[in-house]
Design a protein around this motif. Structure first.
Motif, PDB file in Angstrom:
ATOM      1  N   ALA A 293       0.758  -1.313  -0.103  1.00  0.00           N
ATOM      2  CA  ALA A 293       0.057   0.179   0.008  1.00  0.00           C
ATOM      3  C   ALA A 293       0.987   1.274  -0.018  1.00  0.00           C
ATOM      4  N   ALA A 294       2.043   1.255   0.490  1.00  0.00           N
ATOM      5  CA  ALA A 294       2.891   2.278   0.773  1.00  0.00           C
ATOM      6  C   ALA A 294       3.629   2.840  -0.630  1.00  0.00           C
ATOM      7  N   LEU A 295       3.529   1.808  -1.657  1.00  0.00           N
ATOM      8  CA  LEU A 295       4.154   1.992  -3.072  1.00  0.00           C
ATOM      9  C   LEU A 295       2.961   2.137  -4.025  1.00  0.00           C
ATOM     10  N   ALA A 296       1.912   2.624  -3.518  1.00  0.00           N
ATOM     11  CA  ALA A 296       0.809   2.866  -4.714  1.00  0.00           C
ATOM     12  C   ALA A 296       0.950   3.728  -5.686  1.00  0.00           C
ATOM     13  N   ASP A 297       1.996   4.784  -5.302  1.00  0.00           N
ATOM     14  CA  ASP A 297       2.212   5.886  -6.153  1.00  0.00           C
ATOM     15  C   ASP A 297       3.522   5.659  -7.051  1.00  0.00           C
ATOM     16  N   GLN A 298       3.968   4.542  -6.921  1.00  0.00           N
ATOM     17  CA  GLN A 298       5.294   4.235  -7.670  1.00  0.00           C
ATOM     18  C   GLN A 298       5.255   2.954  -8.238  1.00  0.00           C
ATOM     19  N   PRO A 299       4.691   2.935  -9.447  1.00  0.00           N
ATOM     20  CA  PRO A 299       4.503   1.570 -10.240  1.00  0.00           C
ATOM     21  C   PRO A 299       5.695   0.681 -10.415  1.00  0.00           C
ATOM     22  N   LYS A 300       6.794   1.339 -10.640  1.00  0.00           N
ATOM     23  CA  LYS A 300       8.103   0.476 -10.891  1.00  0.00           C
ATOM     24  C   LYS A 300       8.333  -0.255  -9.885  1.00  0.00           C
ATOM     25  N   ARG A 301       8.434   0.491  -8.641  1.00  0.00           N
ATOM     26  CA  ARG A 301       8.825  -0.130  -7.299  1.00  0.00           C
ATOM     27  C   ARG A 301       7.818  -1.011  -7.000  1.00  0.00           C
ATOM     28  N   LEU A 302       6.460  -0.764  -7.182  1.00  0.00           N
ATOM     29  CA  LEU A 302       5.377  -1.674  -6.751  1.00  0.00           C
ATOM     30  C   LEU A 302       5.375  -2.955  -7.420  1.00  0.00           C
ATOM     31  N   ARG A 303       5.653  -2.860  -9.075  1.00  0.00           N
ATOM     32  CA  ARG A 303       5.963  -4.346  -9.659  1.00  0.00           C
ATOM     33  C   ARG A 303       7.244  -5.007  -9.102  1.00  0.00           C
ATOM     34  N   ALA A 304       8.194  -4.189  -8.653  1.00  0.00           N
ATOM     35  CA  ALA A 304       9.424  -5.002  -8.275  1.00  0.00           C
ATOM     36  C   ALA A 304       9.109  -5.631  -6.898  1.00  0.00           C
ATOM     37  N   THR A 305       8.432  -5.190  -6.083  1.00  0.00           N
ATOM     38  CA  THR A 305       7.924  -5.545  -4.317  1.00  0.00           C
ATOM     39  C   THR A 305       7.154  -6.661  -4.710  1.00  0.00           C
ATOM     40  N   ILE A 306       6.195  -6.693  -5.809  1.00  0.00           N
ATOM     41  CA  ILE A 306       5.331  -7.723  -5.969  1.00  0.00           C
ATOM     42  C   ILE A 306       5.951  -8.932  -6.524  1.00  0.00           C
ATOM     43  N   GLU A 307       7.028  -8.889  -7.271  1.00  0.00           N
ATOM     44  CA  GLU A 307       7.698  -9.981  -7.834  1.00  0.00           C
ATOM     45  C   GLU A 307       8.761 -10.358  -6.674  1.00  0.00           C
ATOM     46  N   GLU A 308       9.189  -9.619  -5.660  1.00  0.00           N
ATOM     47  CA  GLU A 308      10.125 -10.193  -4.813  1.00  0.00           C
ATOM     48  C   GLU A 308       9.030 -10.939  -3.571  1.00  0.00           C
ATOM     49  N   ILE A 309       7.915 -10.544  -3.520  1.00  0.00           N
ATOM     50  CA  ILE A 309       6.942 -11.217  -2.624  1.00  0.00           C
ATOM     51  C   ILE A 309       6.523 -12.565  -3.008  1.00  0.00           C
ATOM     52  N   LEU A 310       6.540 -12.419  -4.421  1.00  0.00           N
ATOM     53  CA  LEU A 310       6.051 -14.044  -4.944  1.00  0.00           C
ATOM     54  C   LEU A 310       7.268 -14.869  -5.295  1.00  0.00           C
ATOM     55  N   SER A 311       8.374 -14.485  -5.091  1.00  0.00           N
ATOM     56  CA  SER A 311       9.821 -15.051  -5.494  1.00  0.00           C
ATOM     57  C   SER A 311      10.047 -16.005  -4.030  1.00  0.00           C
ATOM     58  N   ASP A 312      10.879 -16.833  -4.383  1.00  0.00           N
ATOM     59  CA  ASP A 312      11.559 -17.628  -3.372  1.00  0.00           C
ATOM     60  C   ASP A 312      12.377 -17.021  -2.302  1.00  0.00           C
ATOM     61  N   ARG A 313      12.288 -17.260  -1.125  1.00  0.00           N
ATOM     62  CA  ARG A 313      13.407 -16.772  -0.497  1.00  0.00           C
ATOM     63  C   ARG A 313      14.851 -17.321  -0.384  1.00  0.00           C
ATOM     64  N   PRO A 314      15.858 -16.556  -0.021  1.00  0.00           N
ATOM     65  CA  PRO A 314      17.117 -17.316  -0.182  1.00  0.00           C
ATOM     66  C   PRO A 314      17.104 -18.327   0.703  1.00  0.00           C
ATOM     67  N   ARG A 315      17.731 -19.569   0.236  1.00  0.00           N
ATOM     68  CA  ARG A 315      17.937 -20.842   0.938  1.00  0.00           C
ATOM     69  C   ARG A 315      19.073 -20.919   1.757  1.00  0.00           C
ATOM     70  N   SER A 316      19.112 -21.661   2.868  1.00  0.00           N
ATOM     71  CA  SER A 316      20.244 -21.631   3.674  1.00  0.00           C
ATOM     72  C   SER A 316      21.370 -22.600   3.094  1.00  0.00           C
ATOM     73  N   GLY A 317      22.485 -22.657   3.262  1.00  0.00           N
ATOM     74  CA  GLY A 317      23.606 -23.480   2.831  1.00  0.00           C
ATOM     75  C   GLY A 317      24.919 -22.720   2.613  1.00  0.00           C
ATOM     76  N   HIS A 318      25.884 -23.454   2.263  1.00  0.00           N
ATOM     77  CA  HIS A 318      27.177 -22.960   2.077  1.00  0.00           C
ATOM     78  C   HIS A 318      27.294 -22.382   0.568  1.00  0.00           C
ATOM     79  N   PRO A 319      27.707 -21.261   0.362  1.00  0.00           N
ATOM     80  CA  PRO A 319      27.809 -20.562  -0.987  1.00  0.00           C
ATOM     81  C   PRO A 319      28.937 -21.263  -1.748  1.00  0.00           C
ATOM     82  N   GLY A 320      28.845 -21.500  -2.624  1.00  0.00           N
ATOM     83  CA  GLY A 320      29.861 -22.107  -3.671  1.00  0.00           C
ATOM     84  C   GLY A 320      31.132 -21.702  -3.308  1.00  0.00           C
TER      85      GLY A 320
END
Length: 190
Positions: free
Chosen positions: A76-103
Motif C-alpha cells: 500500500a505504501a508503494l501505490a504511487d510508485q508503479p515500478k517499485r510496486l512491480r518489483a516488490t510484488i515480484e519479490e514477495i512472490l519469489s522464493d526466499r534465499p535458501r540456507s546453505g554454504h555458498p559455492g
C-alpha cells in the motif's frame, strides 16, 4: 477447526500488475502460478478450491496467500510508485534465499576451468588428466586450491557449457588396461 484464511484486498494497480504477471509468457512459471493464487484469493476463493483449480497443494496456496496478506501494508505504501510496486510484488512472490554454504567457485572460475580443459595441453602431454588440470589451474591462478574430483564434477556436469565429449585422459594411476574416462552425464557418447 481450521483457522480462516487471511483476506486479500487488492488495489486496482496491484490487480493490474498481478493479472499481467499471471498471463505473461516471459515470466517464470512459479511466479505466474503465485500471481494466480493471489488473484483467486482476492476473488474470495478458498485455499482448497484454488489448490484444486491450479493443481497445487493446499499448504502451498496457504503459504502464498499468507505471504501476500503479511505484505499488504508494504504494498500500500508503494501505490504511487508503479515500478517499485512491480518489483516488490515480484519479490514477495519469489522464493526466499535458501540456507546453505555458498559455492567455493564463481561462475567465471568454472568457465575458465572448462575453457582450460578444452585447450591443447603443453608437451609432452597429449591429453589432460584431472591431476594435470589441477596443477595448471593453480599455476595460472584460476583457483588457489581445487580437488581432482571437483574438476571432474565441473567437466561432467552435463550443463550447457560442458563439452559433449570427454576432455580428460585416463589418470596415470589407472594403468594401461583401465577404460578411458567416460562422461556418464553427457547425452552423446562416442
Amino acid at each position: 477447526m481450521a483457522r480462516p484464511a487471511p483476506l486479500i484486498d487488492l488495489t486496482p494497480e496491484q490487480r493490474s500488475l498481478l493479472e499481467g504477471l499471471s498471463r505473461s509468457r516471459e515470466t517464470a512459471r512459479r511466479l505466474v502460478r503465485r500471481a494466480q493464487i493471489v488473484l483467486r484469493a482476492a476473488d474470495g476463493e478458498h485455499n482448497k478450491a484454488i489448490a484444486h483449480a491450479l493443481g497445487l497443494g493446499e499448504d502451498g496456496v496457504g503459504q502464498w496467500r499468507g505471504r501476500w496478506a503479511n505484505s499488504q501494508e508494504r504494498l500500500a505504501a508503494l501505490a504511487d510508485q508503479p515500478k517499485r510496486l512491480r518489483a516488490t510484488i515480484e519479490e514477495i512472490l519469489s522464493d526466499r534465499p535458501r540456507s546453505g554454504h555458498p559455492g567455493d567457485f564463481t561462475a567465471e572460475q568454472i568457465g575458465q576451468i572448462i575453457a582450460l580443459a578444452r585447450e591443447t595441453p603443453p608437451p609432452p602431454l597429449t591429453h589432460w588428466t584431472r591431476q594435470d588440470l589441477m596443477r595448471e589451474i593453480m599455476a595460472r591462478g584460476i583457483a588457489t586450491t581445487i580437488s581432482a574430483s571437483t574438476i571432474g564434477r565441473f567437466l561432467t556436469s552435463g550443463g550447457p557449457h560442458a563439452p559433449s565429449h570427454p576432455v580428460l585422459a585416463p589418470s596415470r594411476d589407472q594403468g594401461r588396461d583401465a577404460p578411458p574416462f567416460r562422461d556418464t552425464h553427457s547425452p552423446v557418447q562416442k
